[in-house]
Design a protein around this motif. Structure first.
Motif, mmCIF file in Angstrom:
data_model
loop_
_atom_site.group_PDB
_atom_site.id
_atom_site.type_symbol
_atom_site.label_atom_id
_atom_site.label_comp_id
_atom_site.label_asym_id
_atom_site.label_seq_id
_atom_site.Cartn_x
_atom_site.Cartn_y
_atom_site.Cartn_z
ATOM 1 N N GLY A 57 0.945 -1.255 -0.074
ATOM 2 C CA GLY A 57 0.024 -0.036 -0.114
ATOM 3 C C GLY A 57 0.676 1.224 -0.113
ATOM 4 O O GLY A 57 0.795 2.288 -0.782
ATOM 5 N N ARG A 70 0.071 3.376 -3.142
ATOM 6 C CA ARG A 70 -1.024 4.608 -2.989
ATOM 7 C C ARG A 70 -0.227 6.012 -2.761
ATOM 8 O O ARG A 70 0.665 5.886 -2.261
ATOM 9 N N LEU A 105 -3.431 9.561 3.321
ATOM 10 C CA LEU A 105 -4.243 8.873 4.355
ATOM 11 C C LEU A 105 -4.176 7.326 4.213
ATOM 12 O O LEU A 105 -3.960 6.706 5.231
ATOM 13 N N MET A 106 -3.981 6.811 2.758
ATOM 14 C CA MET A 106 -3.746 5.696 2.551
ATOM 15 C C MET A 106 -2.450 5.182 2.973
ATOM 16 O O MET A 106 -2.141 4.136 3.619
ATOM 17 N N MET A 113 -2.745 4.651 6.833
ATOM 18 C CA MET A 113 -3.518 3.441 7.187
ATOM 19 C C MET A 113 -2.587 2.083 6.845
ATOM 20 O O MET A 113 -2.628 1.133 7.808
ATOM 21 N N SER A 114 -1.719 2.201 5.748
ATOM 22 C CA SER A 114 -0.754 1.049 5.656
ATOM 23 C C SER A 114 0.207 0.790 6.471
ATOM 24 O O SER A 114 0.337 -0.264 7.041
ATOM 25 N N LEU A 171 -1.537 -1.040 9.273
ATOM 26 C CA LEU A 171 -1.412 -2.426 9.084
ATOM 27 C C LEU A 171 -0.115 -3.200 9.322
ATOM 28 O O LEU A 171 -0.011 -4.037 9.975
ATOM 29 N N TYR A 178 -2.590 19.705 3.533
ATOM 30 C CA TYR A 178 -3.878 19.774 2.786
ATOM 31 C C TYR A 178 -3.985 21.412 2.811
ATOM 32 O O TYR A 178 -4.200 21.935 1.741
ATOM 33 N N VAL A 214 -7.742 -2.462 1.903
ATOM 34 C CA VAL A 214 -7.504 -1.337 2.521
ATOM 35 C C VAL A 214 -6.533 -0.842 1.219
ATOM 36 O O VAL A 214 -6.773 0.569 0.847
ATOM 37 N N VAL A 215 -5.549 -1.406 0.697
ATOM 38 C CA VAL A 215 -4.707 -0.925 -0.015
ATOM 39 C C VAL A 215 -5.120 -1.036 -1.721
ATOM 40 O O VAL A 215 -4.625 -0.048 -2.443
ATOM 41 N N LEU A 216 -6.191 -1.652 -1.806
ATOM 42 C CA LEU A 216 -6.438 -1.885 -3.173
ATOM 43 C C LEU A 216 -7.602 -0.872 -3.632
ATOM 44 O O LEU A 216 -7.777 -0.568 -4.821
ATOM 45 N N VAL A 217 -8.770 -0.813 -2.680
ATOM 46 C CA VAL A 217 -9.685 -0.041 -2.911
ATOM 47 C C VAL A 217 -9.390 1.294 -3.379
ATOM 48 O O VAL A 217 -8.605 1.950 -2.635
ATOM 49 N N ARG A 218 -10.240 1.988 -4.389
ATOM 50 C CA ARG A 218 -9.525 3.400 -4.653
ATOM 51 C C ARG A 218 -10.283 4.323 -3.832
ATOM 52 O O ARG A 218 -9.597 5.386 -3.720
ATOM 53 N N ASP A 219 -11.374 4.058 -3.304
ATOM 54 C CA ASP A 219 -12.218 5.441 -2.457
ATOM 55 C C ASP A 219 -11.379 5.091 -0.926
ATOM 56 O O ASP A 219 -11.324 4.031 -0.498
ATOM 57 N N VAL A 220 -10.996 6.391 -0.539
ATOM 58 C CA VAL A 220 -10.311 6.324 0.737
ATOM 59 C C VAL A 220 -11.228 5.872 1.954
ATOM 60 O O VAL A 220 -10.852 5.073 2.989
ATOM 61 N N SER A 277 -11.569 2.464 1.992
ATOM 62 C CA SER A 277 -10.346 1.788 2.577
ATOM 63 C C SER A 277 -10.234 1.684 3.979
ATOM 64 O O SER A 277 -9.987 1.164 4.899
ATOM 65 N N ALA A 278 -10.790 3.219 4.700
ATOM 66 C CA ALA A 278 -10.916 3.136 6.100
ATOM 67 C C ALA A 278 -11.791 1.897 6.604
ATOM 68 O O ALA A 278 -11.461 1.508 7.933
ATOM 69 N N LEU A 301 -10.047 -1.293 6.717
ATOM 70 C CA LEU A 301 -9.085 -1.042 7.846
ATOM 71 C C LEU A 301 -9.923 -1.262 9.041
ATOM 72 O O LEU A 301 -9.223 -2.144 9.887
ATOM 73 N N VAL A 337 -10.335 11.980 6.709
ATOM 74 C CA VAL A 337 -11.080 11.567 5.354
ATOM 75 C C VAL A 337 -12.061 12.688 4.866
ATOM 76 O O VAL A 337 -12.115 13.312 3.956
ATOM 77 N N ARG A 369 -11.261 15.172 1.970
ATOM 78 C CA ARG A 369 -11.812 14.874 0.768
ATOM 79 C C ARG A 369 -12.266 15.774 -0.132
ATOM 80 O O ARG A 369 -13.015 16.706 0.435
ATOM 81 N N ARG A 370 -12.169 15.492 -1.304
ATOM 82 C CA ARG A 370 -12.404 16.709 -2.559
ATOM 83 C C ARG A 370 -13.898 16.623 -2.400
ATOM 84 O O ARG A 370 -14.797 15.624 -2.200
#
Lengths: 516, 499, 104, 92, 682
Positions: C25, C29, C33-34, C37-38, C41, C88, D25-31, D34-35, D38, D77, D81-82
């Motif tokens: 991740g 990514r 935030l990712m 989170m990674s 993990l 940000y 968590v790491v693959l889903v595109r939307d944050v 992912s949360a 997690l 998030v 987020r935008r």
């Protein structure tokens, strides 16, 4: 404690001068530098040492106390003077004082810093010649470079930055190489020495206590002879940069040309001698066997330096560059004298250090006086200067002839001794040939100096730059005339110094001479 | 018993200063006098340094002293390092008085500094992997925040981001490594790990080996060793200069003390890397790291255009030199040579603490004057600020290893140690790198003294506290040339005690 | 008393898998935030190890240490989020590859 | 010493959940998703703690991670987020 | 009554007096009424008196003197480095000659230089004083080292004085050339000196301890010296040739003669003193001084003889076509020193010194005369612009003619006797032993004709015919201080030959060969510097024996003398015929291409200039290019390569944090993989 005073006075003086107002700095610096000058002359008169400081001689003005311990090695504060170092110390104080005088005219900016650095350098130089512990010596050795870096960099000519960095980095790299070489020796000695004291190491080496240096991890070891040889080469290369010896000389012309006059004087007069002094102290005193093994290549390098340096000088048209390259040439004689390992060779090399110090200092100073008046140093830009500046021109003539080895001036005595020593060297195969080849330098040196004089001093007066050329100021004349006097004095009575020098170098000679 | 607790005085001083700052900030949020804040933090550092020195050089306490069931240990090594932390903290706090003048959240700033210092002093005393991790985080977390202190400055924020991200990655690598070591040995206490290491290396060489390597990675992050150094140039460049000084001197030293203690004590090399029980030869790993670190650090520094970034890379290069102390533990040279090498590393960090801090504080001065970042920005500064420039010159030359300051001696000790320990070629690499470093250090000197000054520069005022800090650092750097004799015995003894 | 349970190697594999996933991740990514989170993990992977081997070695050390790491992880996240927020604010984005002014 | 089969089964099951959620968590595109993933992953780790006889730790895991860390992340998030684009569509 | 040693103890003062005048002129000359001239006259006059007293003492007591005066450095090893005084017949006579000429030149200068309101007179007199000091010290030098020292110093003085008018372009250039060319010779001398010291441990000239004596013993196998692996004969020959190099340079012998004509750029009294009578004689004197050494070396002697003979003819031919009066004299000087070399090489030690003596007198006279003419001509030197001066300048004319006849070798002037003896010695030794010498003889003999020719040509063009310019028609008068030296020298040039009229002695048996007897006198006996000792040596080691024509020494002598006189007269007569009349033609132009060659001095200057500028300077430029490009380039390359690699390395830092993470992960994985393989984890 006289040596300490000799170091401390300029050091403290440097600090004082550095914060003094610019307009008093020059006089103050002169006053301060007079103290070590008088002190060193007194020390010369009261000198009671004998023998070589490294080989168990009786050292004068010795001080010793403990400083650091490093594993098995004690690093001590140990200073003292013998017949080799004392003359160099005297020359240092003399040249510093005279350089300060010669700086009055050209240095018109940031004087307090300038004179502070000059005094700082004096202290470090005295330290270099007096130190008898390797680490202490190295501290001084490196400390010399710093003020010189600034002197070139701040008050130098148009390419001063390049020259300063080149000088600084080049010589420092050389120091590193030398440092590594020396420590290889110390480690090879193993438990035989308990300190980094030079006498201790030299005597242990003489006693043949150098052992193999184990290469941990491989189980292999560098045999003692290979170790000694590589240490010799490393140290030689390190010092050769300083001397400088062809092909490690290219920093020198750049540094000289860009440096302000007083810095050039110190650079040529004293700093180059550090290299030969160290060669004598380290390579030729500590590792005579290796020196004799490598006698032929070293002598070849010396001869090449002499001839090649002289040829390069011939090709120049900048007066300072001419003198700079001729230093390369002259220092080649010193190497030749050292490698000869004979009474007159080593003694003459030592004498040449002083002689060349005074003579090259004189020439640089005189070129500086011309420059102050004309603002050019290019031979083609001026002619007939003797018309306007008769005294300075006369002094330049005197200096040039001293450089050519005119008898009854210091350079002749030195060169004669070196040639005599080298010619009969038992260490050097085909010694007469090497000597004769090196001696041809006296013709080329005459060529370029006479040519330069003819074109710049004589003929109808002409100047490309737009300055009023008048007589040189009194302090400049005083400085250069004093040097001429000293050169003639030493040339007619070399015994003044040669006695103590030969006394201090004879042990070295015997070490080399006794070898099969 | 009371004397037993006395050995925590250095760490206590930091903590006390932090708490005092808490209280001051809590009591008087709005009108807090910045001088008081700075004074408290500085006093904390001074007291910590003084206490360490006294404990180290006198016989006030029996050393080593183990506390909390062996979780903490106070010995020569930890005291030398708390001395470094104390000195750096004091210098940085003093300098920050002027630097943070006019900025918000000053109390928090000093608080973070003292807390980070507390974490570092715990790192120096950590005797268990757990404490190592906790202390490391305790020092790292405030550091992240400190780097981001100029929160409206994009450089500062970017630096903090990178520092934090790489830091977080590294700390998880470290933690994972610790967990694997725990998996293999069943303990976190150094002594127990060490005693179990031999058997673990025989039974689970892979687990232990990966664990040790990952721990090494975590430590390498803290010491900014290649290839874990990527955060360092960014963080040092973007952070406020006093923070950069703090990070590059104290934080790095903290990383090294952990490295020394963890690897030397917990993973004895003859247990984890002998032919019969071979897990990982971390000495070899450190050797590679040392060569890479000093070479990449110095070569990258040589071509920088900005002084601060050059210092950042040079700081990496110095980490490489210090790593030689670990790389020298080949077991070949015997205890004497190894303690020389390791002690030399400590001494180098000690000297480095002053000279590098001083150099970054000089940059702080430049930032205070808003000179700009490049070498050219410092052109001719010697005319306006000769004292500071003299100090900076001392720092530069001492960093380069010229004998104007203690930097020469400590490098010399390093080379001697390396040669004695049989990694003489590392000494040669150091020599080459030193030569190169002289080139770029002298560029700064050249700019200050030799170049012609810019026309439009205006120096308004000479910040006294910043000056005091810089001059102090310079004086100490110079005095450490003859004065390293005070510490060298202690350092070599401390190293010998570790081994 | 030695309790029988799942072999320790299994937990090692599990934790390694989680760790590698986290690492993956981080490498792939770009959202800060990712990244955070990674890292969580990866920390949890270590925690799994610690707890598992605490069980297998029959000591509490690992468990206690896990408590510490949880607290520290939380603190780290707090700090991280703070930094991400200023990021940000300054860069209008939380893409970690965005700010590249400090380079070379 | 044989492993109790149900224990093994539980381990495998939750290991699958843990790894799967981690990958999520790491693959889903939307944050935001992912949360959420997690959270799942952390909860399943808590289950592992229970299996390892560390119930207290499991509780702490839930409290600290799911209750603390995850909430922090959620805040973040939301804050960063935008506002535009399909990703802003949050489940009602 | 002063004891012998007492007198000799004052010998150093002979040199010291001019040294004092040098110092006076240098430091106080500016404030003195005659700018140091009087001090110089007094000093050299004192030297002359002292020299004369010394000479008288030597003749009366028959005791020589060889004492170390000053130790350069303590002889801690085997080298004997000291200065000393050696008074023997040779040096005593030479002292008189030198101090006499120096004195006269000082006097002459007072008229020649001071009258012109010259600037730089203190410098001039200081130079003269220093020169007199150096030359005198060179003459009484007791060893080769001291000789070299003062040999060099006279070179310096020569440089100073040639370049006296440094504000013009030519004199400094000539001075440089003079110094450089002689320096080239001195290089060999220095190598030889070092070699001598290294070989024998001493450089003393005289006595059993002197190096010639040691060399003889070594050749005889009675002692051994370090010959550096060569046979003693070879090694000594090498040393001899090396020292000879110095002599060739100083005495302007082929091929190092090119500097002397240029040296005429100096003031004329200087030319007279230095470049005719004394300094140029130093080379010959040096060979004579250490003749005990050369006498052992047949090869070297032959080389000396041949070089001398060749130079004599070679230089004489060049003198034929010269237009400036001083140029003619310069080439004539070269030629005459060639005779002396020829004599030395042929074993004619006495002849060489005899010719040296007479030449010193008549050549100084000619130069001073030329100086007088030049003053009269308002510094015009071209003979074609003179003419008819004999009426206006009686004293100058008469003395000049006396000097010219002496130079041409016309009986009974001084030059006849000495040149005749040179040729005679060569002839007999050539006949007796070494046919090579006959070659030298023929060269010398041919030169006699040429000498007669150019000498008379010079006289005719200068003094006879009609004045060809206004200046010649109305010459500037000269004072007593010009005339007095001319008169003294003119008398000496006329009667000087009776110093050693060897033919008379041989023909009549009368003991009139005073110089020979003097040089063979008892004072030289113990010092091993006597003429017959040298004769013995050449006989023993070089195999020189006297031969004769038709078996009779007298016949040989008469034949030789007659031949040379006839040739001289023929040469002179030819010139007289060609250049008589009020307005002579430029006959030399009839020589065509040969004239071009002669005027160009056989292109000797060209090739030497090519050696200096074409070869050496070009080599220097090439070396400079090499130095800047290759050696310094290598230095710069090291730094630029370092910087370049540094620049590459820093590109690792991309600024993208994800890349950092990737690199970190990659490194960790690499490390793990490496150790996995090494540690066998898998």
């Amino acid at each position: 404690m006289l040596v300490e005073a000799l170091i401390a006075v300029p050091l403290v003086g440097a600090a004082v001068v550095a914060v003094a107002p610019n307009e008093y700095a020059e006089r103050l610096a002169l006053g301060v530098s007079a103290v070590p000058l008088v002190g060193s002359l007194y020390m010369y008169l009261a000198f009671d040492g004998s023998g070589n400081a490294l080989l168990g001689g009786d050292v004068a003005y010795e001080t010793f106390f403990e400083w650091l311990t490093l594993g098995p090695y004690a690093v001590n504060y140990h200073v003292g003077l013998d017949g080799v170092s004392l003359p160099l110390v005297v020359m240092t104080t003399v040249l510093t004082t005279l350089s300060i005088l010669s700086a009055w005219t050209p240095i018109d900016d940031r004087q307090r810093q300038f004179y502070g650095l000059m005094l700082f350098m004096e202290a470090a130089l005295v330290g270099v010649f007096a130190a008898l512990d390797f680490l202490l010596w190295f501290v001084f050795w490196e400390a010399v470079l710093v003020p010189m870096y600034f002197l070139i960099g701040v008050w130098g000519g148009p390419r001063r930055k390049y020259a300063a960095i080149k000088f600084f980095v080049y010589t420092n790299i050389a120091s590193l190489v030398m440092f590594i070489g020396f420590f290889a020796l110390v480690f090879g000695l193993g438990d035989a020495v308990g300190s980094t004291g030079l006498p201790e190491i030299a005597q242990a080496l003489r006693a043949g206590q150098l052992g193999a240096l184990g290469l941990p991890g491989t189980g292999a070891a560098i045999p003692a002879d290979v170790l000694a040889l590589s240490a010799f080469v490393a140290m030689f290369v390190g010092f050769a940069v300083k001397v400088p010896v062809v092909p490690f000389h290219t920093w020198l012309p750049d540094a000289h040309v860009e440096a302000p006059t007083p810095a050039s004087v110190m650079l040529a007069g004293v700093l180059l001698k550090m290299g030969t002094y160290a060669l004598l102290r380290f390579n030729f005193t500590m590792l005579p066997e290796q020196a004799t093994t490598l006698a032929v290549p070293i002598a070849a390098v010396a001869v090449v330096s002499v001839i090649y340096g002289a040829l390069l000088a011939l090709a120049q048209s900048d007066l300072k560059r001419i003198v700079a390259y001729s230093s390369v040439s002259s220092m080649g004689y010193v190497i030749l004298g050292l490698v000869a390992y004979s009474y007159y060779g080593v003694g003459g090399a030592t004498f040449q250090m002083i002689a060349h110090g005074l003579i090259s200092g004189l020439l640089f100073m005189t070129v500086g006086v011309f420059y102050n008046a004309t603002h050019t140093r290019m031979v083609g830009d001026m002619s007939g200067l003797a018309d306007r500046m008769p005294v300075t021109a006369s002094v330049f003539v005197a200096g040039a002839f001293a450089y050519m080895g005119l008898p009854l001036m210091a350079g002749f005595a030195a060169e004669l001794f070196i040639f005599l020593g080298a010619f009969r060297s038992t260490v050097l195969p085909a010694a007469p040939l090497f000597t004769a080849a090196a001696m041809f330098g006296i013709v080329v040196v005459a060529g370029y100096l006479l040519w330069a004089m003819q074109r710049s001093l004589f003929g109808p007066f002409r100047l490309e730059t737009d300055y009023d050329v008048g007589r040189a100021p009194v302090h400049d004349v005083a400085a250069i005339v004093t040097l001429v006097g000293l050169i003639v004095l030493l040339g007619t009575a070399p015994e003044l110094l040669y006695d103590m020098m030969s006394d201090a170098t004879i042990d070295v000679v015997e070490m080399g001479g006794e070898l099969p | 018993m009371s004397r037993h607790w006395l050995v925590l005085a250095p760490a206590g001083a930091f903590l006390a200063a932090a708490l005092a700052l808490f209280v001051i900030d809590a009591v008087d949020r709005d009108s807090t006098n910045p001088t008081v804040l700075s004074a408290v933090a500085t006093a904390g550092g001074v007291v910590a340094a003084a206490a360490s020195a006294v404990l180290l050089l006198s016989n006030a306490a029996t050393l080593p002293a183990e506390l909390f069931g062996g979780q903490l240990v106070v010995d020569g090594t930890s005291l030398i390092f708390t001395f470094i932390f104390g000195s750096v903290t004091a210098l940085v706090s003093l300098a920050s008085l002027d630097y943070t003048r006019g900025l918000p959240f000053r109390a928090e700033y000093y608080l973070l500094v003292t807390l980070a210092a507390t974490g570092m002093s715990l790192m120096a005393s950590a005797n268990s992997l757990a404490v190592v991790f906790v202390a490391l985080e305790l020092s790292s977390l405030p550091s992240y925040a400190l780097v981001a202190y100029l929160k409206h400055n994009r450089g500062s924020v970017e630096a903090a981001l990178k520092y934090f991200l790489v830091g977080a990655l590294s700390s998880s690598i470290l933690l994972y490594g610790i967990s694997l070591v725990y998996a293999a040995t069943g303990s976190l206490l150094f002594a127990d790990v060490a005693s179990a290491a031999g058997e673990a290396a025989a039974t689970y060489p892979g687990v232990l080996g990966v664990g040790i390597l990952l721990v090494l990675g975590g430590v390498a992050f803290k010491t900014a060793s290649v290839p874990f150094h990527f955060w360092a140039p960014a963080a040092y460049e973007g952070a406020p200069a006093p923070v950069a000084a703090f990070l590059s001197s104290a934080s790095k030293a903290a990383g090294f003390v952990v490295a020394f203690r963890v690897f030397v004590v917990a993973f004895p090399i003859d247990a984890v890397a002998n032919p019969s029980t071979y897990a990982v030869d971390w000495v070899l790993a450190f050797t590679v790291l040392a060569v890479l670190t000093m070479t990449i650090g110095n070569f990258a520094a040589a071509t920088q255009e900005e002084v601060k970034r050059m210092l950042a890379y040079s700081s990496i290069g110095h980490a490489g030199y210090v790593l030689m102390g670990l790389a020298a533990l080949t077991g070949v040279g015997g205890v004497d040579a190894e303690s020389t090498a390791l002690g030399a590393s400590m001494l180098h960090l000690l000297v480095y603490g002053f000279m590098n801090t001083g150099a970054f504080l000089f940059i702080a001065l430049g930032e205070h004057w808003e000179l700009g970042r490049t070498f050219e920005a410092y052109n001719g500064l010697a005319e306006d600020a000769p004292v500071a420039c003299v100090a900076m010159t001392v720092f530069m030359f001492s960093l380069a290893g010229l004998p104007v300051g203690g930097g020469f001696l400590s490098k010399y000790f390093l080379v001697v140690g390396a040669i004695g320990a049989g990694v003489w070629w590392l000494g040669a690499v150091l020599a080459v790198n030193s030569a190169l470093s002289l080139f770029y250090y002298s560029r700064v000197v050249k700019a200050m003294w030799i170049e012609a000054p810019a026309d439009d520069r205006e120096i308004e005022g000479y910040p006294p506290a910043l000056y005091a800090a810089i001059v102090t650092a310079a004086v100490v750097t110079v005095l450490l040339l003859p004065g390293l004799a005070v510490f060298d015995g202690a350092a070599f003894d401390a190293a010998a005690a570790l081994l | 008393m030695v309790l029988s349970s799942v072999p320790a190697e299994y937990y090692l594999v599990l934790s390694a898998a989680v760790f590698c996933t986290g690492l993956f991740g981080i490498l792939t990514r770009e959202n800060a935030l990712m990244f955070l989170m990674s890292v969580e993990l990866m920390l949890n992977a270590a925690n799994i190890n610690l707890v598992a081997f605490s069980f297998y070695w029959g000591t509490l050390t690992g468990q206690v240490f896990t408590l510490f790491t949880m607290a520290l992880a939380a603190a780290e996240v707090a700090i991280g989020i703070g930094i991400i927020l200023v990021l940000y604010r300054n860069f209008d984005d939380v893409d970690v590859t965005g700010p590249t002014t400090l380079r070379w | 010493m044989a492993v109790a089969p149900y224990e093994m089964l539980a381990f495998l099951l939750f290991a699958l959940v843990t790894v799967g959620a981690s990958l999520g968590v790491v693959l889903v595109r939307d944050v935001w998703h992912s949360a959420l993933m997690l959270g799942v992953a952390l909860l399943s780790v808590a289950i592992h703690y229970v299996l390892l006889r560390a119930a207290f730790l499991a509780a702490m895991q839930v409290l600290v991670y799911v209750g603390g860390v995850l909430i922090l992340i959620t805040f973040a998030v939301m804050l960063v987020r935008r506002e535009s684009g399909p990703e802003t569509e949050v489940a009602p | 009554m002063v004891t012998v040693a007492g007198i000799y103890a004052y010998a150093p003062a002979i040199a010291a007096l001019p040294l004092a005048s040098f110092l006076v002129a240098l430091f106080a000359g500016r404030w003195l009424p005659k700018k140091g001239a009087l001090a110089g006259i007094l000093a050299t006059g004192g030297s002359l008196v002292l020299s004369a007293v010394t000479l008288v003492e030597l003749v009366l007591t028959g005791e020589g003197y060889d004492e170390r005066l000053y130790t350069f450095v303590a002889p801690a090893e085997t080298f004997d480095l000291g200065f000393g005084v050696l008074i023997d017949p040779l040096s005593a006579a030479m002292l008189v000659i030198v101090s006499l000429i120096a004195f006269l030149v000082h006097v002459f200068s007072l008229g020649y230089m001071n009258d012109e309101g010259e600037p730089g007179l203190p410098r001039y007199y200081a130079g003269l004083g220093l020169f007199s000091f150096s030359m005198l010290a060179f003459v009484f030098a007791s060893n080769l080292l001291m000789a070299f020292v003062f040999f060099e110093l006279v070179g310096l003085c020569s440089w100073l004085l040639i370049g006296h008018w440094y504000r013009e372009a030519a004199p400094p250039s000539a001075a440089k050339k003079a110094f450089l060319v002689t320096r080239f010779g001195d290089y060999f001398f220095l190598v030889g000196l070092v070699g001598v010291l290294a070989t024998f441990g001493t450089a003393r000239f005289a006595g059993e301890g002197g190096f010639p004596a040691v060399a003889e013993h070594a050749l005889a196998g009675e002692t051994t010296v370090n010959t550096f692996g060569f046979a003693p004969e070879t090694w000594f020959a090498v040393l001899g040739l090396l020292v000879l190099g110095g002599a060739l340079g100083k005495s302007a012998q082929f091929p190092l003669h090119t500097w002397l004509p240029d040296a005429m750029e100096g003031p004329t009294p200087v030319s007279a003193l230095i470049h005719a009578a004394t300094m140029v004689a130093a080379g010959v004197f040096l060979l004579a001084r250490m003749y005990g050494f050369y006498a052992l070396l047949p090869t070297v002697l032959a080389i000396i003889a041949f070089t001398g003979g060749f130079t004599a003819l070679f230089a004489a031919t060049m003198a034929v076509v010269k237009d400036e009066i001083k140029q003619v004299l310069a080439y004539s000087t070269i030629s005459q020193y060639g005779y002396m070399m020829l004599a030395l090489g042929a074993g004619g030690y006495v002849a060489a010194f005899f010719h040296l003596t007479t030449h010193a007198v008549f050549k100084a006279l000619l130069f001073l005369g030329a100086g007088s003419v030049i003053v009269a001509m308002h510094h015009e030197e071209d003979m074609w612009l003179m003419g008819g001066l004999k009426e206006e300048m009686r004293v100058t004319y008469l003395t000049f003619v006396a000097g010219s006849l002496a130079l041409a070798g016309i009986f009974p002037f001084a030059g006849f006797w000495s040149k005749d003896e040179v040729l005679f010695e060569t002839l007999v030794h050539g006949l007796g032993a070494n046919p090579l010498l006959l070659g030298g003889y023929l060269l010398g003999l041919s030169a006699v004709f040429v000498t007669g020719f150019y000498t008379l040509r010079m006289v005719m063009l200068t003094f006879h015919g009609d004045p060809r310019t206004d200046a010649a028609a109305d010459p500037h008068g000269v004072g007593w201080n010009v005339k007095f030296p001319l008169a003294v020298l003119g008398v000496l040039a006329t009667v000087g030959g009776y110093l050693n009229p060897a033919p008379l002695a041989k023909l009549t048996g009368a003991e009139v060969d005073f110089l020979h007897r003097y040089l063979d006198g008892p004072a030289s006996e113990e010092l091993l510097t006597s003429a017959h000792h040298y004769g013995d040596l050449t006989h023993k080691w070089a195999g020189y024996t006297a031969g004769s024509v038709a078996g009779s020494e007298s016949a040989t002598m008469l034949a030789g003398a007659g031949l040379s006189l006839a040739l001289a007269l023929a040469g002179a007569g030819t010139a007289f015929v060609l250049y008589r009349g009020p307005d002579p033609d430029r006959h030399t132009e009839g020589l065509g291409d040969l004239r071009t060659v002669l005027v160009s001095n056989y292109y000797q200057d060209e090739y030497q200039v090519w050696l200096a500028e074409g070869l050496t300077l070009r080599a220097a430029t090439a070396a400079d290019t090499f130095d800047q490009g290759v050696i310094d380039g290598a230095v710069d390359t090291v730094s630029s390569v370092s910087l370049f690699s540094g620049d590459r390395l820093r590109r690792l830092q991309t600024g993208v944090v994800t890349n950092y993470a990737a690199l970190i992960a990659l490194s960790v994985l690499l490390g793990l993989a490496a150790f996995a393989v090494v540690g066998g984890w898998l």
